[in-house]
Each structure stands twice: as structure tokens, then as C-alpha cells.
Design a protein around this motif. Structure first.
Motif, PDB file in Angstrom:
ATOM      1  N   ASP A  63     -72.610 -61.821  28.004  1.00 15.53           N
ATOM      2  CA  ASP A  63     -72.106 -62.769  28.600  1.00 15.53           C
ATOM      3  C   ASP A  63     -71.384 -63.845  27.601  1.00 15.53           C
ATOM      4  O   ASP A  63     -71.891 -64.504  26.313  1.00 15.53           O
ATOM      5  CB  ASP A  63     -73.362 -63.416  29.185  1.00 15.53           C
ATOM      6  CG  ASP A  63     -73.384 -65.059  29.899  1.00 15.53           C
ATOM      7  OD1 ASP A  63     -72.378 -65.769  29.125  1.00 15.53           O
ATOM      8  OD2 ASP A  63     -74.249 -65.062  30.889  1.00 15.53           O
TER       9      ASP A  63
ATOM     10  N   GLN B  54     -77.453 -62.693  34.858  1.00 18.26           N
ATOM     11  CA  GLN B  54     -76.865 -62.671  34.971  1.00 18.26           C
ATOM     12  C   GLN B  54     -76.673 -61.984  36.306  1.00 18.26           C
ATOM     13  O   GLN B  54     -75.518 -62.310  37.352  1.00 18.26           O
ATOM     14  CB  GLN B  54     -75.577 -62.610  34.749  1.00 18.26           C
ATOM     15  CG  GLN B  54     -75.448 -63.389  33.104  1.00 18.26           C
ATOM     16  CD  GLN B  54     -76.183 -63.170  31.795  1.00 18.26           C
ATOM     17  OE1 GLN B  54     -76.983 -61.800  31.925  1.00 18.26           O
ATOM     18  NE2 GLN B  54     -76.164 -63.443  30.796  1.00 18.26           N
TER      19      GLN B  54
ATOM     20  N   CYS C 226     -75.837 -59.108  29.543  1.00 15.01           N
ATOM     21  CA  CYS C 226     -75.388 -59.740  30.768  1.00 15.01           C
ATOM     22  C   CYS C 226     -76.661 -58.778  30.977  1.00 15.01           C
ATOM     23  O   CYS C 226     -77.204 -57.163  31.120  1.00 15.01           O
ATOM     24  CB  CYS C 226     -73.840 -59.137  31.639  1.00 15.01           C
ATOM     25  SG  CYS C 226     -73.027 -60.447  30.726  1.00 15.01           S
TER      26      CYS C 226
END
Length: 420
Positions: A270, A345, A277
Motif C-alpha cells: 500500500d 485493504q 496490503c
């Protein structure tokens, strides 16, 4: 080749928590690999108190907190490799280690990444002036002082108002050094409110907000530092210079997840957190590799690291034992207005329990805020907060029943009546 059900890379607060979680999840062959000569990680040099208030309902120092977990680990079948460096990690969960016995490979059914974070010193590269002795990161100065017994300076200035910098301002003052100030380029501090009060205000150490270093003087050793006020674009304003005579400058300009091994394994990152993530169970985009603690995103409190790590270890054990199902339906969690990042996420709705906990940080200070979770254009969950600060990680629990598993992605956003 040695084989384990769950291998944890890192033996700090996250690594120890993950090992306990893995055992609680049913794993019988669990290994912690730690590059230092003892468990505990950064906690061992954090001799100040303030740890454990959430986890143990009492105030502990860093070494005391670490010792609680070291003793707790003795109750579980966990193997520990100390003074061992991990040099490679593949997406097939083969781990290459190097220690005094030489190099060897280890095969894991599941891996938990718990390598922590490192200090950011990139801001120092953009500051004009010389680079004499006496310029250090705050964490390095903390190790020299608390573990090795060296006072790095007697007249000190600190750049950046991260928690380590604030704590070192107090620590240096307690050791008799004169701390002339803390400069922060942002219009707000990046440290916890309690540290601003206890470390600066209680010791009459000035905090210069919207200021940055514009010159460093000195040849063999640092002799002075110049700071200047910055405008809205964070550019120095001529005529606002302030000069200080110092013999040490400590940089506390942020922390970065230590993700060298994660990259080798092919993990997707990310850009906001600089960490992996992850899905709702803290599994990364590489099947069977999980992440937790500061290698995932930088936390404010070690108590939250431990909680997160225990979850990661638990789910890693379920994966290793073949008890973790994977649903094809995936929803993305997106950071909307006023949100710097949200984590996890990715979520698999059919894998959720009674509620989904999202962690997030805001981009600026908000007062009288409303945090919305939006799906398909509708607010499915809402939380009111009096104050939100960029320096403090926040959480919001969403009942699973309000989510539409066949709907579109989730967006978390913040709105308020007043902001600054």
C-alpha cells in the motif's frame, strides 16, 4: 530442510504475539527467527513507562512489557533462533537464514512477517550544511544512551515531533542535557498528545510548529543549527531564521516498515502505509504469508501491535493446518475524503466474523467529526468523534450484517463541522 507449520520473522512485540497466537490456533511446530541476541526488539531500549495500559491494565516500561511476553512464551511449544539473519524469503515460503552455524533453508507452511520498522532519515538529505559528528536519528541516540550508556550531546536540538523524538527530548533533559527545542515542519505535532504534554510541556521544551532546518554548522562536530518558518507549501520563509548553538541534532522524521523480505516474496504494498496490503485475517496478497505490527503499518501503542500480532499468528496457524477457507468474492477498502489510509485493504465478506474492524488515520486535525463507511453510495455505518488527529491511529467496528457481500467496494471518509 527444516520444516515448521508457522515461522515468524522477528522477535519483537509482534513476533512474540504472533507465536502465541499461532499456538492458540493449534500449531505445534512454531519458530521465531530473531536477528538480535535477545527477544524484545525495540522494547529493550525503551526504558520509559507507558506500555501495557491496554494489554495488562498497568503501566510498564518497554523491557518489562517485553519480559511479560518472554515469560508467557515459555508456556508454549515455540522454538527460538536468536542471532540469526533472514536473507531471503520466497513466495513458496522457503526462508533462507544465516547464523554462526552457516546458511540453511527452512520450509514453512505459513509465515508471519513481524520485522518491525526503521527510522526515516531521508529528510536529512535535503537539508543544507555540513555533516559533522553529532547528527543522529532519535532511535540511534536512544540506543546509545539507554543500552550503551553514552550521552550523545549536552546541547541538543530535535528535528521532527514523532513520538521517539518527543521521548528523547525528555530523556536527554533528564540526563542533564539542555534541549533547546523541537522543530516540526507540519502545523501540528506527529506525536501522541500525552507525549507532547509529558515530554515537552512538563520540561519547558519549546515546540516550533511549521518550522524546518535550513542550515547546519560545524566541521568536526556539529556547532549550530538554523531553523526557519515554512509557508503553506512547506518552503522556508526568508527572514524567519532562528539560530541555536548545539553539539547534537536528533532526527525524528517518521518510521518506515522494514519490508525488504516482503518485496522478495512478491508481496503487494500500500503506497500510503508503505506496508503490505492485507485481507481481513492479515494475510498478504501472497497466499500463506501474513503480516502484523509495524512492518504492516506504524502503530502508536505496542498494546495494539500485540493484539494484531496474536490475530495474525492465529490465522497463520489455521492456514498451516488447512482450516482457513478462501472465498473468491473480495471487496476493496478505499481511503476517502480526509483519510490517509484504511486497513485491511481487502476483505472477503464470507470470511468475516460478527464484525469488521477497520483501522485508519486522518490527513489533518478534525473536530466534531463524523466517520462514514460507504458502500454502493449509501452510508452503512457511522461513528461520531470529538477530535481526530493524524498522529493517532483510529478504529471503527462495522457489523457484518450491514455489508452487502455482492455490492461494490467500501470507502471510509471523514466529515466535520470544524477543522484545522
Amino acid at each position: 530442510m527444516l520444516q515448521y507449520e508457522v515461522v515468524i520473522i522477528g522477535g519483537g512485540s509482534a513476533g512474540m504475539g504472533a507465536a502465541i497466537g499461532a499456538c492458540e490456533g493449534g500449531a505445534k511446530k512454531v519458530l521465531i527467527i530473531e536477528r538480535d541476541i535477545e527477544l524484545g526488539g525495540i522494547l529493550q531500549q525503551c526504558i520509559h513507562n507507558g506500555f501495557g495500559l491496554h494489554k495488562f491494565k498497568e503501566e510498564l516500561t518497554g523491557p518489562q512489557y517485553a519480559n511479560r511476553y518472554i515469560e508467557k512464551l515459555k508456556q508454549y511449544p515455540v522454538e527460538i533462533m536468536l542471532n540469526t539473519m533472514v536473507t531471503n524469503l520466497t513466495n513458496e515460503k522457503i526462508i533462507t537464514i544465516l547464523n554462526e552455524q552457516g546458511e540453511q533453508d527452512i520450509k514453512a507452511s505459513a509465515v508471519v512477517l513481524a520485522m518491525g520498522c526503521r527510522e526515516n532519515n531521508r529528510q536529512a538529505l535535503s537539508i543544507p550544511g555540513t555533516r559533522p559528528v553529532g547528527i543522529l536519528t532519535a532511535g540511534t541516540a536512544q540506543r546509545y544512551l539507554n543500552l550503551d550508556g553514552y550521552l550523545v550531546g549536552k546541547k541538543v536540538f530535535i528535528v521532527g515531533s514523532g513520538d521517539i523524538g518527543l521521548i528523547m527530548a525528555r530523556r536527554m533533559a533528564l540526563e542533564g542535557a539542555e534541549v533547546l527545542g523541537v522543530a516540526e515542519i507540519m502545523p501540528y505535532s506527529n506525536g501522541l498528545t500525552r507525549n507532547i504534554v509529558q515530554c515537552l510541556e512538563d520540561f519547558n521544551i519549546p515546540l516550533f510548529l511549521s518550522h524546518t532546518v535550513t542550515d547546519i554548522k560545524g566541521n568536526r562536530r556539529v556547532e549550530g543549527v538554523t531553523i526557519s518558518e515554512v509557508d503553506a507549501d512547506r518552503q522556508p520563509i526568508l527572514g524567519t531564521e532562528k539560530q541555536f548553538e548545539v553539539d547534537a541534532i536528533l532526527f525524528s522524521v517518521g518510521l518506515i516498515p522494514d519490508n525488504g523480505l516482503s518485496k522478495k516474496a512478491g508481496v503487494i504494498f500500500d503506497p500510503a502505509t508503505k506496508g503490505a496490503c492485507v485481507f481481513e485475517n492479515l494475510e498478504t496478497t501472497v497466499s500463506g504469508i501474513f503480516a502484523c505490527g509495524n512492518v504492516l503499518h506504524v502503530h502508536d501503542l505496542v498494546d495494539f501491535v500485540s493484539d494484531e500480532a496474536e490475530r495474525a499468528g492465529y490465522y497463520a496457524a489455521l492456514y498451516a493446518l488447512g482450516h482457513l477457507g478462501h472465498d473468491d468474492g473480495v471487496l476493496e477498502v478505499k481511503a476517502g475524503e480526509g483519510i490517509k489510509y484504511a486497513l485491511p485493504q481487502k476483505i472477503r465478506p464470507k470470511e468475516l466474523e460478527a464484525s469488521l474492524e477497520l483501522m485508519y488515520r486522518v490527513t489533518k486535525k478534525y473536530q466534531q467529526a463524523i466517520v462514514n463507511v460507504v458502500q454502493d453510495g449509501k452510508v452503512v455505518h457511522q461513528l461520531k468523534r470529538h477530535v481526530l488527529l493524524p498522529a493517532e491511529m483510529e478504529k471503527i467496528k462495522i457489523p457484518t450484517e450491514v455489508l452487502n457481500s455482492s455490492g461494490k467496494d467500501l470507502t471510509i471518509e471523514v466529515k466535520c463541522l470544524y477543522n484545522s
